[in-house]
Design an enzyme around this catalytic site. Structure first.
Site, PDB file in Angstrom:
ATOM      1  N   HIS A  11       0.842  -1.199   0.000  1.00 60.00           N
ATOM      2  CA  HIS A  11       0.000   0.000   0.000  1.00 60.00           C
ATOM      3  C   HIS A  11       0.874   1.244   0.000  1.00 60.00           C
ATOM      4  O   HIS A  11       0.373   2.359   0.063  1.00 60.00           O
ATOM      5  CB  HIS A  11      -0.901   0.018   1.243  1.00 60.00           C
ATOM      6  CG  HIS A  11      -1.978  -1.011   1.214  1.00 60.00           C
ATOM      7  ND1 HIS A  11      -1.740  -2.336   1.476  1.00 60.00           N
ATOM      8  CD2 HIS A  11      -3.306  -0.918   0.929  1.00 60.00           C
ATOM      9  CE1 HIS A  11      -2.876  -2.998   1.365  1.00 60.00           C
ATOM     10  NE2 HIS A  11      -3.836  -2.167   1.029  1.00 60.00           N
ATOM     11  N   GLY A  14       5.082   5.135  -2.514  1.00 63.72           N
ATOM     12  CA  GLY A  14       6.454   5.285  -3.021  1.00 63.72           C
ATOM     13  C   GLY A  14       6.940   4.005  -3.677  1.00 63.72           C
ATOM     14  O   GLY A  14       7.563   4.023  -4.749  1.00 63.72           O
ATOM     15  N   LYS A  15       6.638   2.871  -3.027  1.00 61.90           N
ATOM     16  CA  LYS A  15       7.042   1.578  -3.603  1.00 61.90           C
ATOM     17  C   LYS A  15       6.265   1.282  -4.887  1.00 61.90           C
ATOM     18  O   LYS A  15       6.829   0.784  -5.855  1.00 61.90           O
ATOM     19  CB  LYS A  15       6.780   0.442  -2.611  1.00 61.90           C
ATOM     20  CG  LYS A  15       7.749   0.387  -1.467  1.00 61.90           C
ATOM     21  CD  LYS A  15       7.453  -0.874  -0.677  1.00 61.90           C
ATOM     22  CE  LYS A  15       8.246  -0.966   0.587  1.00 61.90           C
ATOM     23  NZ  LYS A  15       7.921  -2.192   1.333  1.00 61.90           N
ATOM     24  N   ASP A  71       9.897  -6.280   0.758  1.00 64.43           N
ATOM     25  CA  ASP A  71      10.077  -5.872   2.142  1.00 64.43           C
ATOM     26  C   ASP A  71      11.455  -5.256   2.211  1.00 64.43           C
ATOM     27  O   ASP A  71      12.433  -5.834   1.736  1.00 64.43           O
ATOM     28  CB  ASP A  71       9.928  -7.031   3.132  1.00 64.43           C
ATOM     29  CG  ASP A  71       9.591  -6.480   4.510  1.00 64.43           C
ATOM     30  OD1 ASP A  71       8.479  -5.936   4.671  1.00 64.43           O
ATOM     31  OD2 ASP A  71      10.447  -6.551   5.414  1.00 64.43           O
ATOM     32  N   SER A  72      11.506  -4.065   2.766  1.00 57.96           N
ATOM     33  CA  SER A  72      12.766  -3.334   2.698  1.00 57.96           C
ATOM     34  C   SER A  72      12.959  -2.528   3.955  1.00 57.96           C
ATOM     35  O   SER A  72      12.052  -2.399   4.777  1.00 57.96           O
ATOM     36  CB  SER A  72      12.754  -2.432   1.466  1.00 57.96           C
ATOM     37  OG  SER A  72      11.547  -1.710   1.400  1.00 57.96           O
ATOM     38  N   PHE A 152      10.794   8.866  -0.797  1.00 54.70           N
ATOM     39  CA  PHE A 152       9.907   8.608   0.335  1.00 54.70           C
ATOM     40  C   PHE A 152      10.741   8.091   1.501  1.00 54.70           C
ATOM     41  O   PHE A 152      11.960   7.896   1.377  1.00 54.70           O
ATOM     42  CB  PHE A 152       8.804   7.598  -0.048  1.00 54.70           C
ATOM     43  CG  PHE A 152       9.317   6.206  -0.342  1.00 54.70           C
ATOM     44  CD1 PHE A 152       9.863   5.902  -1.577  1.00 54.70           C
ATOM     45  CD2 PHE A 152       9.274   5.204   0.627  1.00 54.70           C
ATOM     46  CE1 PHE A 152      10.337   4.614  -1.847  1.00 54.70           C
ATOM     47  CE2 PHE A 152       9.734   3.918   0.367  1.00 54.70           C
ATOM     48  CZ  PHE A 152      10.282   3.627  -0.882  1.00 54.70           C
ATOM     49  N   TYR A 154      13.109   7.271   4.291  1.00 56.08           N
ATOM     50  CA  TYR A 154      14.363   7.837   4.793  1.00 56.08           C
ATOM     51  C   TYR A 154      15.224   8.456   3.677  1.00 56.08           C
ATOM     52  O   TYR A 154      16.384   8.805   3.916  1.00 56.08           O
ATOM     53  CB  TYR A 154      15.172   6.740   5.508  1.00 56.08           C
ATOM     54  CG  TYR A 154      14.471   6.158   6.718  1.00 56.08           C
ATOM     55  CD1 TYR A 154      14.684   6.674   7.993  1.00 56.08           C
ATOM     56  CD2 TYR A 154      13.582   5.081   6.593  1.00 56.08           C
ATOM     57  CE1 TYR A 154      14.043   6.151   9.105  1.00 56.08           C
ATOM     58  CE2 TYR A 154      12.926   4.544   7.700  1.00 56.08           C
ATOM     59  CZ  TYR A 154      13.166   5.088   8.949  1.00 56.08           C
ATOM     60  OH  TYR A 154      12.522   4.566  10.041  1.00 56.08           O
TER      61      TYR A 154
HETATM   62  P1  IMP Z   1       7.966  -2.270   4.621  1.00 51.50           P
HETATM   63  O1  IMP Z   1       8.894  -2.973   3.702  1.00 51.50           O
HETATM   64  O2  IMP Z   1       6.702  -1.889   3.938  1.00 51.50           O
HETATM   65  O3  IMP Z   1       7.784  -2.967   5.924  1.00 51.50           O
HETATM   66  O4  IMP Z   1       8.599  -0.866   4.988  1.00 51.50           O
HETATM   67  C1  IMP Z   1       9.825  -0.479   4.516  1.00 51.50           C
HETATM   68  C2  IMP Z   1      10.169   0.879   5.068  1.00 51.50           C
HETATM   69  O5  IMP Z   1      11.573   1.046   4.870  1.00 51.50           O
HETATM   70  C3  IMP Z   1       9.534   2.017   4.301  1.00 51.50           C
HETATM   71  O6  IMP Z   1       8.336   2.450   4.875  1.00 51.50           O
HETATM   72  C4  IMP Z   1      10.596   3.104   4.396  1.00 51.50           C
HETATM   73  O7  IMP Z   1      10.508   3.730   5.600  1.00 51.50           O
HETATM   74  C5  IMP Z   1      11.888   2.329   4.405  1.00 51.50           C
HETATM   75  N1  IMP Z   1      12.407   2.230   3.039  1.00 51.50           N
HETATM   76  C6  IMP Z   1      12.432   1.141   2.232  1.00 51.50           C
HETATM   77  N2  IMP Z   1      12.925   1.445   1.029  1.00 51.50           N
HETATM   78  C7  IMP Z   1      13.204   2.757   1.064  1.00 51.50           C
HETATM   79  C8  IMP Z   1      13.712   3.660   0.097  1.00 51.50           C
HETATM   80  O8  IMP Z   1      13.995   3.336  -1.063  1.00 51.50           O
HETATM   81  N3  IMP Z   1      13.875   4.921   0.523  1.00 51.50           N
HETATM   82  C9  IMP Z   1      13.560   5.335   1.770  1.00 51.50           C
HETATM   83  N4  IMP Z   1      13.059   4.558   2.692  1.00 51.50           N
HETATM   84  C10 IMP Z   1      12.873   3.266   2.348  1.00 51.50           C
END
Ligand code: IMP
Length: 193
Positions: A11, A14-15, A71-72, A152, A154
């Site tokens: 959701h 940015g991703k 997941d990142s 988005f 960080y």
């Molecule tokens: P999840 O993978 O949805 O649990 O959340 C990953 C979180 O890691 C994101 O909400 C960002 O805060 C951070 N993140 C992952 N990739 C990036 C990126 O490319 N730039 C900035 N923050 C990122």
């Protein structure tokens, strides 16, 4: 492999933007969990891979379509890899990444080691049960104060290795040269070749 449709199991706008851009050349119809009004499942694992599979399996099951999850997170060396899989949680329920960046910077204190890296793990789940995993990493360092309004999460405090600008100061095509997500995608796209 040929696929016509794929659902992004996220959701995060940015991703969705970055992954849709990466998938654009492949003639695949890209949908997201939002298009199906799906809730986000709880991410109960403590690894990127574990949480990526929770999201991709859930979306593949609910939609009957191939599902791709990312997941990142940001891993800070001096914080022993934190916030890591909890990168989204550090922004609180209000998803305030200004606050999350302050938290990271405060926790680092005066430590001279500002090195950090982003990790992205892609889980790809097909409706027939096949599962695949791909990973990308981007090394860099953290600046303070944050710079730039692009991207988005960080992005404004992260400068990739070999660059002077933060991800927040780059547009999507520049970020793609370095990003963890683009690297995971470079592995993933091999399944179409
Ligand atoms: P999840 O993978 O949805 O649990 O959340 C990953 C979180 O890691 C994101 O909400 C960002 O805060 C951070 N993140 C992952 N990739 C990036 C990126 O490319 N730039 C900035 N923050 C990122």
């Amino acid at each position: 492999m040929r696929i016509e449709k794929l659902v992004l199991a996220t959701h995060n706008a940015g991703k969705v933007a970055e992954m849709s851009d990466l998938l654009a050349p492949y003639g695949i119809e890209v949908l997201s969990a939002k298009d199906f009004d799906l809730d986000a499942p709880e991410e109960t694992e403590n690894t990127f891979e574990g949480n990526a599979f929770i999201k991709a399996r859930f979306v593949a099951k609910e939609t009957g379509l191939p599902a791709l999850a990312d997941d990142s997170g940001l891993c800070v060396n001096t914080l022993k890899g934190e916030p890591g899989v909890y990168s989204a949680d550090w922004a609180g329920p209000e998803k305030d990444f200004g606050k999350a960046m302050i938290l990271v910077n405060d926790k680092m204190g005066q430590c001279p080691d500002r090195s950090a890296y982003f990790i992205s793990v892609f889980a790809f789940v097909l409706p027939d049960g096949r599962e695949m995993v791909f990973e990308g990493r981007c090394d860099g360092s953290l600046i303070w104060p944050p710079r730039g309004a692009g991207g988005f999460g960080y992005d404004p405090m992260f400068v990739p290795k070999g660059e002077g600008r933060s991800f927040g100061e780059m547009d999507m095509s520049e970020k793609k040269k370095y990003s963890h997500r683009a690297k995971a995608f470079a592995e993933f796209r091999k399944i179409f070749e």
